[in-house]
Design a protein around this motif. Structure first.
Motif, short mmCIF file in Angstrom:
data_model
loop_
_atom_site.label_atom_id
_atom_site.label_comp_id
_atom_site.label_asym_id
_atom_site.label_seq_id
_atom_site.Cartn_x
_atom_site.Cartn_y
_atom_site.Cartn_z
N ILE A 1 -13.18 -45.54 -23.68
CA ILE A 1 -12.07 -44.88 -24.38
C ILE A 1 -12.53 -43.63 -25.11
CG2 ILE A 1 -10.60 -46.92 -24.59
CD1 ILE A 1 -11.72 -47.35 -27.40
N LYS A 2 -13.76 -43.23 -24.88
CA LYS A 2 -14.28 -42.00 -25.49
C LYS A 2 -13.49 -40.81 -24.96
CE LYS A 2 -18.63 -39.40 -25.98
NZ LYS A 2 -18.65 -39.31 -27.45
N SER A 3 -13.16 -39.88 -25.83
CA SER A 3 -12.37 -38.72 -25.44
C SER A 3 -13.20 -37.77 -24.59
CB SER A 3 -11.85 -37.99 -26.68
OG SER A 3 -11.10 -36.86 -26.31
N ILE A 4 -12.62 -37.34 -23.49
CA ILE A 4 -13.26 -36.35 -22.63
C ILE A 4 -12.21 -35.30 -22.27
CG2 ILE A 4 -12.91 -37.78 -20.57
CD1 ILE A 4 -15.60 -36.59 -19.53
N LEU A 5 -12.41 -34.09 -22.72
CA LEU A 5 -11.43 -33.01 -22.60
C LEU A 5 -10.09 -33.43 -23.20
CD1 LEU A 5 -12.12 -31.42 -19.09
CD2 LEU A 5 -13.18 -30.93 -21.31
N GLY A 6 -10.15 -34.12 -24.34
CA GLY A 6 -8.95 -34.46 -25.09
C GLY A 6 -8.18 -35.68 -24.60
N LYS A 7 -8.80 -36.47 -23.71
CA LYS A 7 -8.10 -37.64 -23.16
C LYS A 7 -9.07 -38.80 -23.05
CE LYS A 7 -6.61 -37.10 -18.92
NZ LYS A 7 -5.72 -36.62 -17.82
N PRO A 8 -8.64 -40.04 -23.38
CA PRO A 8 -9.55 -41.18 -23.23
C PRO A 8 -10.01 -41.32 -21.78
CG PRO A 8 -7.61 -41.79 -24.51
CD PRO A 8 -7.34 -40.43 -23.95
N LEU A 9 -11.28 -41.63 -21.60
CA LEU A 9 -11.84 -41.71 -20.26
C LEU A 9 -11.02 -42.61 -19.35
CD1 LEU A 9 -14.16 -41.12 -18.28
CD2 LEU A 9 -15.39 -43.06 -19.28
N ILE A 10 -10.59 -43.75 -19.84
CA ILE A 10 -9.88 -44.71 -19.00
C ILE A 10 -8.55 -44.16 -18.47
CG2 ILE A 10 -8.62 -45.92 -20.84
CD1 ILE A 10 -9.31 -48.54 -19.36
N SER B 1 -15.83 -43.59 -13.40
CA SER B 1 -15.96 -42.63 -12.28
C SER B 1 -14.71 -41.76 -12.19
CB SER B 1 -16.19 -43.38 -10.97
OG SER B 1 -17.35 -44.16 -11.01
N PRO B 2 -14.46 -40.93 -13.19
CA PRO B 2 -13.19 -40.19 -13.26
C PRO B 2 -13.12 -38.98 -12.34
CG PRO B 2 -14.57 -39.53 -15.10
CD PRO B 2 -15.31 -40.62 -14.37
N LEU B 3 -14.20 -38.63 -11.66
CA LEU B 3 -14.20 -37.42 -10.84
C LEU B 3 -13.60 -37.63 -9.45
CD1 LEU B 3 -17.75 -36.08 -11.77
CD2 LEU B 3 -15.56 -35.10 -12.46
N ARG B 4 -13.33 -38.88 -9.09
CA ARG B 4 -12.68 -39.13 -7.79
C ARG B 4 -11.34 -38.40 -7.73
NH1 ARG B 4 -11.15 -43.46 -10.71
NH2 ARG B 4 -12.90 -44.83 -10.26
N PHE C 1 -22.38 -34.19 -17.88
CA PHE C 1 -22.17 -33.69 -16.52
C PHE C 1 -20.71 -33.81 -16.11
CE2 PHE C 1 -26.80 -34.55 -15.15
CZ PHE C 1 -27.13 -33.23 -15.36
N VAL C 2 -20.13 -34.99 -16.36
CA VAL C 2 -18.74 -35.23 -15.97
C VAL C 2 -17.80 -34.30 -16.73
CG1 VAL C 2 -16.86 -36.91 -16.09
CG2 VAL C 2 -19.09 -37.60 -15.22
N GLU C 3 -18.06 -34.13 -18.02
CA GLU C 3 -17.22 -33.23 -18.81
C GLU C 3 -17.28 -31.80 -18.26
OE1 GLU C 3 -16.14 -33.06 -23.46
OE2 GLU C 3 -18.26 -32.78 -23.00
N PHE C 4 -18.48 -31.35 -17.91
CA PHE C 4 -18.65 -30.01 -17.33
C PHE C 4 -17.89 -29.89 -16.01
CE2 PHE C 4 -21.01 -27.52 -14.16
CZ PHE C 4 -20.90 -26.25 -14.71
N LEU C 5 -18.01 -30.88 -15.13
CA LEU C 5 -17.36 -30.82 -13.82
C LEU C 5 -15.83 -30.92 -13.94
CD1 LEU C 5 -19.88 -32.94 -11.73
CD2 LEU C 5 -19.47 -30.48 -11.57
N LEU C 6 -15.36 -31.74 -14.89
CA LEU C 6 -13.91 -31.82 -15.10
C LEU C 6 -13.36 -30.49 -15.61
CD1 LEU C 6 -13.40 -35.34 -16.72
CD2 LEU C 6 -12.45 -34.57 -14.54
N ARG C 7 -14.09 -29.87 -16.52
CA ARG C 7 -13.66 -28.59 -17.05
C ARG C 7 -13.62 -27.54 -15.91
NH1 ARG C 7 -16.84 -28.34 -20.99
NH2 ARG C 7 -15.38 -28.94 -22.65
#
Length: 232
Positions: A21-30, A110-113, A222-228
């Motif tokens: 549930i950690k925020s990543i780009l302003g949204k919980p990971l899940i 695995s949010p990058l799918r 890494f995931v935060e960078f790729l999502l951005r």
């Protein structure tokens, strides 16, 4: 066809505290995985399973999903994932008085799918008549040439070298790294399985840039960078 999507999110993550549930780009990971499941349009029901009320509350911020509390004995540091998925299937079938045909598990770390990965993996599973399917990416290191371990004498030896006739990297069998992104089972197969590899297990290959599974703070960055980059 009735298809259940399970999203498991244990509360006691060690590498990254509260990562699910950690925020990543302003949204919980899940939320990324829940939204992908909804956008795929494949599922009869979508359920989040967790031992954490906080995680279930965050997941419930998105309408249209079920939640199931996980028993403590299925949520220890050494607990396998498969029994927790089976428990969730049984709970959902009792709740909705139904029997599912297919179960798809999406890992929320695995949010990058892409949504298309979910659809294409399912199409591959269905068209090939697999009992189950896993996802992976091309391996960065081949066990035939790059991966070593220490044997009982403390000597470095290749890991899993099965063919002594392979003397060039180019001749080695193609290898893949499981990316823990998408798992698919026929329901009856899942409920009677203790392993992922069943003799007719399908493989859907995803590129590395959509295959990072968050275990560490570096993975998270890494995931935060790729999502951005993807959103830009």
């Amino acid at each position: 066809m009735k298809i259940l999507c399970t999203i498991l999110a244990r509360g006691g993550s060690k590498g990254v505290k509260n990562k699910n549930i950690k925020s990543i780009l302003g949204k919980p990971l899940i939320h990324y995985t829940i939204e992908q499941a909804i956008a795929s349009g494949l599922f009869t029901h979508i359920v989040v399973n967790s031992d954490s009320e906080e995680i279930l509350n965050v997941a419930s911020e998105i309408n249209g999903i079920d939640t199931v509390i996980r028993p403590s004995e299925l949520a220890t540091d050494t607990s396998a994932k498969l029994p927790a998925i089976i428990y969730t299937v049984n709970e959902m079938e009792n709740r909705h008085n139904t029997v599912y045909d297919i179960v798809v598990d999406l890992d929320c770390t695995s949010p990058l799918r892409d949504v298309e990965d979910i659809k294409n993996a399912f199409d591959s599973f269905a068209s090939n008549g697999n009992l189950n399917l896993i996802t992976a990416m091309p391996a960065r290191r081949s066990p035939y040439f790059n991966m070593v371990k220490l044997d009982e004498n403390g000597s470095a030896v290749l890991v899993n070298r099965t063919d002594s006739h392979v003397v060039r990297r180019q001749d080695a069998p193609e290898c893949f790294d499981m990316n823990a992104s998408i798992y698919i089972w026929k329901r009856d197969v899942l409920l009677n399985s203790t392993t992922l590899f069943l003799g007719n297990t399908g493989l859907y290959v995803m590129p590395e840039e959509r295959s990072i599974d968050i275990d560490t703070h570096l993975d998270f960055e890494f995931v935060e960078f790729l999502l951005r980059k993807k959103n830009a």
